[in-house]
Scaffold this active site. Structure first.
Site, mmCIF file in Angstrom:
data_model
loop_
_atom_site.group_PDB
_atom_site.id
_atom_site.type_symbol
_atom_site.label_atom_id
_atom_site.label_comp_id
_atom_site.label_asym_id
_atom_site.label_seq_id
_atom_site.Cartn_x
_atom_site.Cartn_y
_atom_site.Cartn_z
ATOM 1 N N GLY A 388 0.798 -1.223 0.000
ATOM 2 C CA GLY A 388 0.000 0.000 0.000
ATOM 3 C C GLY A 388 0.831 1.274 0.000
ATOM 4 N N LEU A 389 2.145 1.157 0.213
ATOM 5 C CA LEU A 389 3.090 2.258 0.058
ATOM 6 C C LEU A 389 2.783 3.494 0.896
ATOM 7 C CD1 LEU A 389 3.400 2.172 -3.851
ATOM 8 C CD2 LEU A 389 4.716 0.860 -2.204
ATOM 9 N N CYS A 390 2.040 3.336 1.984
ATOM 10 C CA CYS A 390 1.744 4.489 2.844
ATOM 11 C C CYS A 390 1.109 5.632 2.074
ATOM 12 C CB CYS A 390 3.003 5.022 3.523
ATOM 13 S SG CYS A 390 3.333 4.220 5.067
ATOM 14 N N ASN A 391 0.307 5.295 1.069
ATOM 15 C CA ASN A 391 -0.334 6.359 0.294
ATOM 16 C C ASN A 391 -1.752 5.911 -0.049
ATOM 17 O OD1 ASN A 391 -1.100 8.151 -1.903
ATOM 18 N ND2 ASN A 391 1.017 8.846 -1.778
#
Ligand code: PLP
Length: 830
Positions: A388-391
């Protein structure tokens, strides 16, 4: 910089890399957006500094302390000058990381008299989004256009101060956002809206120019380790003209006050000299700040400027983007689905940073699991990031995930870094590769080669590829088609018709959302059914995928029972909605005599809605259990015997019918709250025949709904009339509906529940009377066929990852003896 200059610079980096980055030997590091790497000389320079100087705590008056203070002042200045920021106009506050800088700003706004309004861009990092929890009001801007429109509007956010935050570069796909928003907002007609620029991702590979304080953001946060690899430090750069927002900050920590009185009187005097003195709570990370000096020094020696780094990485990213996007499978299918913003261009520093976010597809268009990519990358020593790439905003919009899907994926156990990352034929995360100052063309080439080696399908040896299903059409136009599809979200309540054209998901337990909910008696925990509570037919649930809710309406006579006529519950199984099993005992609802651990909703509003409507104290409950309780899966009934061969038999005074049930192998299919099997199929021709007989006796024709079927199969209207073939389903063994296959599990036993009129909830005699005369065998009455889905075998095909059927789909039927004529079916049942 032209191509030759780029290549020359690249070779220079290749050379210094051997010397400065011994850790990179044998590995390809592509996670600079996570953190870049430190050079060997940075560590050497820093340790020499540490070994030769005596640094004290800057809060003391000793010589050692003075030395520390002096050095730190110089380093502040140097950091500001890296961004061309005038120390008269800006101050720098050292913090642990970019997130800590964001929180400092958030605290200042939270402590304003009227709280604050908060706006943030969709592409924001998780750490920016969290600020909304402290705001009185907040808004997520879902596009640049929305931001531009909003800046131009004249209205205000009321008397509250506003804060607008956005990333200078998306940490997801490296898109660079407009830097002129701060200036335009400041000059707009709005009541003060301050800007917080999250430059953590941008400055890793790009300069940032703060030379004009009029145009600069009010607050800028960065992570210094993303620029230099070391030290682990962040910074908040504050425009002096906006610093007064911190005056109302309530907290004070050591180092930020001149004097504190705390015994009889409660009083403190804040430091007044500089902003950073007021905001740097506690002892500064002094050694990290010293290391920052070495970091800036070494970075300049190695790369000369951030400008240079920017050009170099843009060149590499363009190459990587072009190479990845041109990869093709032997059948021409695309390999990399890249999540690029249409407004950005790889190679253009103002719109795009050196980051590529993508997913891989196989030759039939199915998604490749990121977990699989990650495993291979680990084996081959590529360091990249997946998930989820912190985004959350950027990822959800790129992947087309609706909020209910995110929530449902979450409750289905999908978390960052989880194995089951393809849900409903959609990836739940992505792969990110990102470049940094010390990346080279060699890294780019080896990554492209890696993708080609493992994920590109070459057409060499496999001559007889079985992968032709997606385009396969039934050989002749089919006589039958799907007339309607219906799901019954709440057991025993009204059905919900799937709209024509909507592809509806088929799960192993049945059509998506069928019988996931039920009403349970508050005293006994038993599931309510129409047999006892016929008015349940007037509770009409519908599935609203756009809003992500199950909508429940009362119709007919039930509208008089309560003042509320509609309630909704989220489709996602948010655990907070359910009774806490520590306080209440987990509700063991009983469905058809089985104990199933359905979870009851704790909302008293919901319970009273249903209780008033039906006149019985009940709760809404959901199955399957939302907590990871095992053993809660129900299976189809053992009495349901696998269909064998039907034998014709004659009942005196009635039409010849077949006896559909003969003992065979037991079947056991997972089901939710449906009584016996995953799916119920009925035939329109059979219903027509039944109704002819009912009407011949003067009775009232039965609606299809009373049989509570999921699939109604009818003669294709394009076919010449008069070809109806009632009760042909008794002989069906398999069905092909659209591209999916189904197995018939046996005929469905009927009870008097079919006599409840589904529009009025009144009881009739028909169709049960006529059914029992014409469709009775061995004392049991049958109508309709239990059905289950047969998953295709190639799990990489989209038809398998997300099986769906649609109203209007052609239906092909197979009897036992023709099952072998279809290759696909033969493979499924062999
Ligand atoms: C890395 C990053 C952050 C978080 O930085 P921390 O130093 O981990 O607090 C915030 N925003 C963006 C755009 C980032 O890339």
């Amino acid at each position: 910089m032209d191509e030759t200059a780029c290549i020359a610079f690249d070779s220079a980096v290749e050379e210094l890399r051997a010397r400065e980055y011994p850790l990179l030997q044998g590995t390809t590091y592509l996670d600079h957006a996570g953190t870049t790497l430190y050079a060997k000389s940075l560590i050497e320079r820093f340790s020499a500094d540490m070994i030769s100087n005596l640094y004290g705590n800057p809060h003391s008056a000793s010589n050692a302390s003075q030395l520390t203070t002096r050095r730190i002042e110089d380093i502040r200045l140097r950091l500001l000058s890296l961004f061309k920021a005038d120390p008269q106009e800006f101050d720098v506050v050292f913090v642990a990381n970019a997130t800590a800088g964001i929180k400092l700003v958030m605290e200042a706004f939270r402590d304003q008299e009227h709280g604050f309004w908060y706006g943030y861009h969709r592409d924001a990092h998780t750490s920016l989004i969290g600020v909304r929890e402290a705001a009185v009001e907040h808004r997520c801007f879902t596009s640049d256009v929305e931001v531009n429109d909003w800046i131009q509007q004249q209205d205000s956010e009321g008397q509250r101060d506003g804060l607008f935050a956005y990333p200078a570069q998306s940490n997801m796909n490296g898109r660079r956002l407009p830097l002129d928003w701060s200036n335009r907002l400041r000059n707009s007609k709005r009541t003060p809206v301050y800007t917080l620029l999250d430059a953590a991702a941008l400055v890793s590979t790009s300069p940032l120019d703060l030379s004009n304080p009029e145009e600069a953001p009010d607050f800028t946060v960065l992570s210094l380790y993303k620029m230099f690899g070391f030290p682990d430090l962040g910074a908040l750069i504050v425009r002096q003209a906006s610093a007064s927002i911190f005056d109302k900050r309530r907290y004070f920590g050591g180092g930020t006050v001149e004097m504190v009185v705390c015994l009889k009187e409660q009083w403190h005097a804040k430091k007044a000299d500089s902003l950073h003195e007021r905001l740097e709570d506690g002892t500064l990370p002094i050694h990290s700040i010293m290391a920052l000096d070495s970091a800036m020094e070494v970075h300049r020696d190695l790369y000369s400027s951030l400008d240079q780094v920017s050009r170099h990485t843009a060149f590499l990213a363009k190459r990587l983007y072009e190479d990845l996007s041109s990869l093709r499978h032997s059948n021409g299918g695309k390999v990399c689905h890249i999540y690029k913003d249409s407004a950005s261009t790889y190679g253009e520093c103002s719109t795009q940073g050196p980051v590529i976010a993508f997913n891989l597809q196989n030759e039939c268009g199915g998604w490749i699991s990121n977990a699989e990519v990650e495993k291979l990358a680990a084996v081959k020593n590529f360091q990249l990031r997946t998930g989820g790439l912190c985004n959350p905003g950027g990822v959800a919009s790129s992947l087309g995930l609706a909020p209910w899907e995110m929530r449902e994926n979450f409750s289905a156990g999908q978390r960052c870094g989880n194995d089951n990352d393809i849900i409903r034929a959609k990836p739940t995360g992505m792969i990110r590769v990102s470049l940094g100052a010390m990346s080279t063309l060699k890294d780019v080439n080896s990554f492209v080669a890696f993708v080609r080696e493992f994920f590109v399908h070459e057409a060499i040896a496999e001559i007889t590829s079985p992968m032709t299903i997606p385009q396969q059409e039934p050989p002749t136009p089919s006589r039958l088609h799907v007339e309607s599809l219906c799901v019954y979200p709440i057991k025993s309540c009204a059905g919900f018709s799937v709209s024509p054209g909507a592809a509806w998901e088929v799960r192993p337990e049945g059509l998506a959302w069928d019988r996931e909910w039920c009403l349970v008696h508050q005293g006994t925990g038993a599931a309510l059914s129409q047999k006892r509570y016929p008015k349940m037919a007037l509770i009409r649930p519908s599935i609203d995928l756009d809003d992500g809710v199950l909508r429940i309406n009362l119709v007919g006579a039930l509208r008089e029972t309560t003042s509320t006529h509609e309630v909704t519950v989220p489709l996602s199984a948010d655990p907070r909605l359910f009774s806490n099993s520590d306080l209440y005992k987990e509700s063991h609802a009983r469905v058809c005599g089985d104990n199933v651990s359905a979870k009851t909703y704790k909302s008293s509003k919901l319970s009273s809605f249903f209780s008033q409507a039906l006149g019985v104290a009940c709760h809404l409950a959901r199955f399957p259990a939302v907590s990871s309780g095992s053993g809660s899966t129900r299976h189809s009934k053992a009495h349901l015997q696998k269909y064998q061969k039907a034998s014709s038999m004659q009942i005196p005074g009635a039409f010849p019918i077949t006896a559909p049930l003969t003992p065979g192998a037991c079947v056991s299919k997972p089901i939710l709250l449906s009584n016996e099997s995953p799916i119920l199929t009925i035939s329109r021709s059979s219903l027509n025949r039944l109704n002819e007989l009912i009407k011949a006796e003067g009775g009232k024709a039965a609606q299809a709904e009373v049989f509570r079927a999921n699939i109604v199969v009818a003669e294709n209207p394009d076919y010449p009339p008069g070809l109806e073939d009632p009760y042909a389903e008794d002989d069906w063994r398999f069905l092909q509906i659209g591209q999916q296959y189904f197995e018939m599990l046996g005929a469905c036993r009927r009870c008097q529940m079919v006599c409840i009129d589904q529009q009025t909830a009144e009881k009739n005699q028909e169709p049960f009377v006529t059914l029992s005369k014409t469709r009775r065998f061995d004392g049991r009455v049958y109508f309709g066929e239990h059905t289950c889905h047969l998953p295709l075998q190639d799990s990489s095909s989209p038809l398998v990852q997300n099986p769906t059927i649609t109203v209007g789909d052609a239906v092909r039927t197979f009897r036992d003896e023709d099952a072998h004529q279809d290759n696909q079916l033969r493979a499924l049942v062999s």
